[in-house]
Design an enzyme around this catalytic site. Structure first.
Site, PDB file in Angstrom:
ATOM      1  CG  ASP A 123       8.434  66.805  60.788  1.00  0.00           C
ATOM      2  OD1 ASP A 123       9.273  67.616  60.327  1.00  0.00           O
ATOM      3  OD2 ASP A 123       8.718  65.980  61.680  1.00  0.00           O
ATOM      4  CB  VAL A 161       3.758  71.711  67.561  1.00  0.00           C
ATOM      5  CG1 VAL A 161       3.081  73.055  67.779  1.00  0.00           C
ATOM      6  CG2 VAL A 161       4.695  71.771  66.366  1.00  0.00           C
ATOM      7  CG  ASP A 202      10.408  63.619  68.328  1.00  0.00           C
ATOM      8  OD1 ASP A 202      10.542  64.365  67.323  1.00  0.00           O
ATOM      9  OD2 ASP A 202      11.355  63.325  69.081  1.00  0.00           O
ATOM     10  CG  ASP A 258      12.512  75.172  64.320  1.00  0.00           C
ATOM     11  OD1 ASP A 258      11.768  76.102  64.625  1.00  0.00           O
ATOM     12  OD2 ASP A 258      13.379  74.730  65.102  1.00  0.00           O
ATOM     13  CE  LYS A 309      13.531  57.417  64.758  1.00  0.00           C
ATOM     14  NZ  LYS A 309      13.654  57.237  66.208  1.00  0.00           N
ATOM     15  N   GLY A 310       9.688  61.979  61.561  1.00  0.00           N
ATOM     16  CA  GLY A 310       8.489  62.784  61.781  1.00  0.00           C
ATOM     17  C   GLY A 310       7.541  62.875  60.602  1.00  0.00           C
ATOM     18  CE  LYS A 336       8.118  75.227  65.673  1.00  0.00           C
ATOM     19  NZ  LYS A 336       8.940  74.947  66.860  1.00  0.00           N
TER      20      LYS A 336
HETATM   21  P1  IMP Z   1      15.287  72.761  61.321  1.00  0.00           P
HETATM   22  O1  IMP Z   1      16.509  72.120  60.733  1.00  0.00           O
HETATM   23  O2  IMP Z   1      15.616  73.656  62.469  1.00  0.00           O
HETATM   24  O3  IMP Z   1      14.394  73.420  60.287  1.00  0.00           O
HETATM   25  O4  IMP Z   1      14.506  71.622  62.053  1.00  0.00           O
HETATM   26  C1  IMP Z   1      13.633  70.804  61.468  1.00  0.00           C
HETATM   27  C2  IMP Z   1      13.426  69.617  62.373  1.00  0.00           C
HETATM   28  O5  IMP Z   1      13.408  69.958  63.754  1.00  0.00           O
HETATM   29  C3  IMP Z   1      12.077  69.012  62.073  1.00  0.00           C
HETATM   30  O6  IMP Z   1      12.193  68.024  61.081  1.00  0.00           O
HETATM   31  C4  IMP Z   1      11.679  68.446  63.409  1.00  0.00           C
HETATM   32  O7  IMP Z   1      12.191  67.137  63.513  1.00  0.00           O
HETATM   33  C5  IMP Z   1      12.366  69.308  64.426  1.00  0.00           C
HETATM   34  N1  IMP Z   1      11.446  70.294  64.994  1.00  0.00           N
HETATM   35  C6  IMP Z   1      11.438  71.618  64.783  1.00  0.00           C
HETATM   36  N2  IMP Z   1      10.459  72.229  65.457  1.00  0.00           N
HETATM   37  C7  IMP Z   1       9.798  71.250  66.103  1.00  0.00           C
HETATM   38  C8  IMP Z   1       8.635  71.254  66.972  1.00  0.00           C
HETATM   39  O8  IMP Z   1       8.006  72.263  67.285  1.00  0.00           O
HETATM   40  N3  IMP Z   1       8.266  70.032  67.442  1.00  0.00           N
HETATM   41  C9  IMP Z   1       8.921  68.877  67.119  1.00  0.00           C
HETATM   42  N4  IMP Z   1       9.976  68.841  66.309  1.00  0.00           N
HETATM   43  C10 IMP Z   1      10.423  70.015  65.819  1.00  0.00           C
HETATM   44 MG    MG Z   2      12.121  65.937  61.335  1.00  0.00          MG
END
Ligand code: IMP
Ligand code: MG
Length: 178
Positions: free
Chosen positions: A99, A152, A158, A102, A42-43, A130
């Site tokens: 959004d 964040v 969220d 990570d 949703k972000g 990040k």
């Molecule tokens: P990844 O698969 O680890 O790259 O995660 C991406 C998802 O994790 C993003 O779409 C966010 O929903 C969530 N996420 C990662 N870091 C944050 C943060 O600092 N705050 C909130 N949501 C985060």
């Molecule tokens: Mg997300």
């Protein structure tokens, strides 16, 4: 719910200015024809709404849902599709709107799924990156801001489904769980 303390990392004004720049840059980069903006629920919805309005060319929008089996601060690494696109992207210029990048697990999975549908092009725009947290290499064509390894919230992001409606992006200090 206990009140968490937070401080502003990126103000609403900074975000809006950067989103306008990204929209203009994307407008310049793409050839004739519509760009299919695919936002990850949703972000990314807030970012999508502002980015689409910062673009002058014709855009189409769609949404895709991905669950990473995590309710706290980190995803579990296991990913699955919870809502698919409404229409075909074959032959389309697809720009995935996210959004934050990570670990890179979510986008690695999504790019794998979408590339099998034979879009003409497939790129990613992420408002936040990040880089210190990356586990899977993922090519992000457009990045709004590189940020440090902090959790964040706001502008769609969220913590346990709260705080998405903040206009600023804030660092959540000492979250109680996750
Ligand atoms: P990844 O698969 O680890 O790259 O995660 C991406 C998802 O994790 C993003 O779409 C966010 O929903 C969530 N996420 C990662 N870091 C944050 C943060 O600092 N705050 C909130 N949501 C985060
Ligand atoms: Mg997300």
């Amino acid at each position: 719910m206990a009140q968490n303390s937070m401080r502003v990392l990126l103000s609403s004004e900074q975000i809006q200015a950067r989103v306008r720049e990204l929209g203009a840059q994307i407008d310049r980069d793409y050839p004739e024809g519509p760009v299919y903006l695919v936002a990850i629920l949703k972000g990314a919805c807030f970012f999508l709404a502002d980015l689409a309005r910062a673009m002058k060319r014709s855009v189409r929008i769609d949404f895709i849902g991905i669950s990473s089996y995590g309710k706290g601060k980190t995803s579990s690494g296991e990913v699955k599709l919870t809502k698919d696109l409404d229409s075909s992207i074959e032959g389309a210029d697809v720009l995935v709107v996210e959004d934050i990048v990570d670990s890179g697990v979510t986008l690695t999975y999504l790019i794998h799924v979408l590339s099998q549908r034979r879009p003409r092009s497939l790129r990613i725009v992420a408002l936040l990156d990040k880089p210190d947290r990356r586990q899977r290499p993922v090519e992000v064509a457009y990045v709004g801001f590189k940020i440090p390894d902090e959790f964040v919230i706001g502008y769609g992001l969220d913590y346990a489904e709260n705080y998405r409606n903040l206009s600023d992006i804030c660092i959540l200090e000492d979250p109680k769980a996750g």
